[in-house]
Write a protein that holds these residues in place. Structure first.
Motif, short mmCIF file in Angstrom:
data_model
loop_
_atom_site.label_atom_id
_atom_site.label_comp_id
_atom_site.label_asym_id
_atom_site.label_seq_id
_atom_site.Cartn_x
_atom_site.Cartn_y
_atom_site.Cartn_z
N GLU A 198 14.82 24.56 14.04
CA GLU A 198 16.75 24.19 14.39
C GLU A 198 16.96 24.06 15.85
O GLU A 198 17.16 22.58 16.00
CB GLU A 198 16.91 26.23 14.80
N ALA A 199 15.97 24.05 16.88
CA ALA A 199 16.15 23.66 18.52
C ALA A 199 15.58 22.18 18.39
O ALA A 199 16.51 21.20 19.04
CB ALA A 199 15.11 24.23 19.89
N ALA A 207 18.61 19.07 19.40
CA ALA A 207 17.81 18.26 20.38
C ALA A 207 18.04 16.81 19.68
O ALA A 207 18.73 15.47 20.34
CB ALA A 207 16.50 18.45 20.84
N GLU A 208 17.12 16.81 18.34
CA GLU A 208 17.46 14.96 17.85
C GLU A 208 18.74 15.01 17.46
O GLU A 208 19.69 13.86 17.88
CB GLU A 208 16.82 15.39 16.65
N GLY A 254 21.26 13.85 21.13
CA GLY A 254 20.93 12.23 21.90
C GLY A 254 19.23 12.59 22.24
O GLY A 254 18.77 11.41 23.66
N ALA A 255 18.48 13.58 22.53
CA ALA A 255 17.64 13.43 23.51
C ALA A 255 16.46 13.11 22.46
O ALA A 255 16.00 11.96 21.38
CB ALA A 255 16.70 15.25 23.24
N LYS A 256 15.32 11.82 23.55
CA LYS A 256 14.93 10.81 22.74
C LYS A 256 12.79 11.26 22.55
O LYS A 256 12.45 10.37 21.51
CB LYS A 256 14.12 10.13 24.50
N ALA A 257 12.76 12.34 23.16
CA ALA A 257 11.97 13.29 21.74
C ALA A 257 11.51 14.50 22.47
O ALA A 257 12.73 15.50 22.97
CB ALA A 257 10.22 12.96 22.57
N VAL A 258 11.25 15.36 21.50
CA VAL A 258 10.30 17.00 21.29
C VAL A 258 9.34 17.40 21.59
O VAL A 258 8.47 16.42 20.83
CB VAL A 258 11.40 17.73 20.72
N THR A 259 8.59 18.19 22.32
CA THR A 259 7.17 18.70 22.31
C THR A 259 7.24 19.66 22.40
O THR A 259 8.29 21.08 22.57
CB THR A 259 6.85 18.19 23.87
N LEU A 260 6.74 20.46 21.08
CA LEU A 260 6.22 21.50 21.41
C LEU A 260 4.88 22.73 21.08
O LEU A 260 4.07 22.37 20.84
CB LEU A 260 6.76 22.65 19.10
N LYS A 316 7.12 17.95 13.06
CA LYS A 316 7.68 17.28 12.53
C LYS A 316 8.40 16.01 11.22
O LYS A 316 8.60 15.40 11.92
CB LYS A 316 5.62 16.13 12.97
N GLU A 317 7.64 17.28 10.73
CA GLU A 317 8.61 16.87 9.34
C GLU A 317 10.59 16.87 9.11
O GLU A 317 10.80 16.36 8.82
CB GLU A 317 7.96 17.60 7.40
N ALA A 318 10.26 17.46 9.78
CA ALA A 318 11.94 18.28 10.27
C ALA A 318 12.53 16.83 11.43
O ALA A 318 13.39 16.75 11.07
CB ALA A 318 12.30 19.75 10.64
N VAL A 319 11.88 16.93 12.19
CA VAL A 319 12.52 16.20 13.31
C VAL A 319 12.30 14.13 13.08
O VAL A 319 10.28 13.82 13.49
CB VAL A 319 12.02 15.84 14.87
N THR A 320 13.13 13.20 12.45
CA THR A 320 11.90 11.98 12.37
C THR A 320 13.05 10.80 12.78
O THR A 320 12.18 10.06 12.37
CB THR A 320 12.59 11.98 11.14
N SER A 321 14.33 11.41 13.80
CA SER A 321 14.15 9.84 14.51
C SER A 321 13.61 9.52 15.55
O SER A 321 14.03 8.52 16.37
CB SER A 321 15.48 10.18 14.05
#
Length: 375
Positions: free
Chosen positions: A156-157, A161-162, A165-171, A193-198
């Protein structure tokens, strides 16, 4: 190549912020070995906008550092927005990362760090405010899976974030409850990675050597890796990572001579950073165990190195080392830094009872400069 907004990374590697470690001196040392994005240690948004002297020093970058990356910690959307605007308008950095991954009790008990994404509206407000106030600077998010296995928030987070307008996420593939124990859950990283695609997704946790980075990307499909504890006492890891991602099998296998040289260089950079020889050498003391892990230098030498107060004293001690000692993978490689056991998350009262902030919880959200000294 991976792009974080306008920042192109030839090597998809990020140095994770580590309090008391990833100051200008350590970042410069790591850059001398490899490539990537090197993030400063976590600072509070409130301390920044109040221009706290120590915070202003921590956010400073050497002229050789590009791109310049800063990690902000905040529990308030207005405050973090002001901090982001200040960074952008005063040209203090080229990239802003947001900390939602710190599991340290003194941070989570105030609702910050890895505790915060549970309050989804607050999380969205903080990320959105940062993005809106950062101008052209890319904003990224670093987070954990959630508070524990019954309170996961990473999917969800990541989508929030995506969306804002966040430009990347780190888990980091652990929960607050996990702390740094056990094995990082790479499957959770793959699902994110499957959930956040752009936008790019970076994986963090248990990347101890270059081969682990390649394996993480192969198993999870992430765009890059973030490295923290693995580089403690091993700044050359970034050279190994650069080689690995460029298809080279060349790796650093330093003998004691090379380790001592890196340790000495770190001392020089710390003295320059603190503008105080005694303080720089005292700060280096905590790195002794990391640098010399697996090298048989003896307990007395380790004790002496842990009491240094000058470069001259350091040189005298290093001169006594047996420089014929070579590299031993069994002793040198593997986990380093904190590990420990799982621990009960320390949270604000009634934090898990609802996903929304109650009035009492909102009024009790606090951040100050002291929050950054242990995360």
């Amino acid at each position: 190549m991976v792009s974080i907004g306008p920042i192109d990374l030839d090597v998809p590697v990020v140095l994770a912020p580590m309090a008391g470690v990833t100051n200008t001196a350590f970042r410069r040392l790591c850059r001398e070995y490899g490539a990537g994005l090197y993030v400063c240690e976590m600072i509070t948004a409130r301390a920044l906008i109040e221009r706290n002297a120590e915070t202003m020093r921590l956010i400073s970058h050497h002229e050789s550092e590009t791109p310049r990356s800063v990690q902000l910690y905040s529990v308030d959307a207005i405050t973090v927005g002001k901090a982001a605007r200040m960074i952008a308008e005063e040209d203090l950095a080229d990239h802003i990362d947001l900390n939602f991954g710190c599991p340290v009790p003194k941070v989570t008990r105030r609702g910050g760090g890895s505790a915060l994404p549970w309050k989804r509206e607050l999380f969205e407000a903080i990320v959105s405010s940062t993005v809106k106030n950062a101008g052209d600077l890319p904003v990224t998010v670093k987070m954990r899976k959630g508070i524990d296995d019954d309170h996961l928030t990473h999917i969800e987070a990541g989508r929030i974030a995506e969306a804002v307008g966040a430009k990347a996420v780190t888990l980091h593939g652990r929960t607050t409850h996990d702390n740094y124990s056990g094995t990082a859950d790479w499957s959770a990283i793959g699902k994110l990675k499957e959930a956040v695609t752009s936008i790019p997704v970076f994986g963090n946790g248990d990347v101890w050597q270059a081969e682990d980075a390649l394996r993480m990307i192969d198993e999870t499909g992430v765009d890059g890796v973030t490295v923290g504890r693995a580089c403690l006492g091993r700044p050359w890891l970034f050279g190994d990572l650069a080689n690995a991602f460029n298809g080279s099998d060349e790796r650093h296998r330093p003998g004691l001579t090379e380790v001592a040289k890196a340790f000495r260089r770190h001392a020089e950079l710390l003295v320059e950073f603190f503008e105080d020889e005694n303080r720089g050498c005292r700060d280096l003391r905590k790195h002794v165990a990391w640098y010399f892990k697996g090298y048989g230098i003896g307990g007395e030498v380790r004790r002496q190195l842990s009491t240094i107060s000058s470069i001259e004293q350091l040189d005298e001690i290093l001169a006594t080392l047996d420089h014929s000692l070579g590299y031993d993978a069994v002793g040198v490689e593997g986990q380093r830094g904190r590990a420990g056991s799982p621990r009960r998350p320390i949270l604000p009262e009634h934090w898990l009872e609802t996903r929304d902030l109650t009035p009492d919880q909102r009024s009790n959200l606090i951040e100050d400069a002291a929050d950054t000294t242990g995360g």
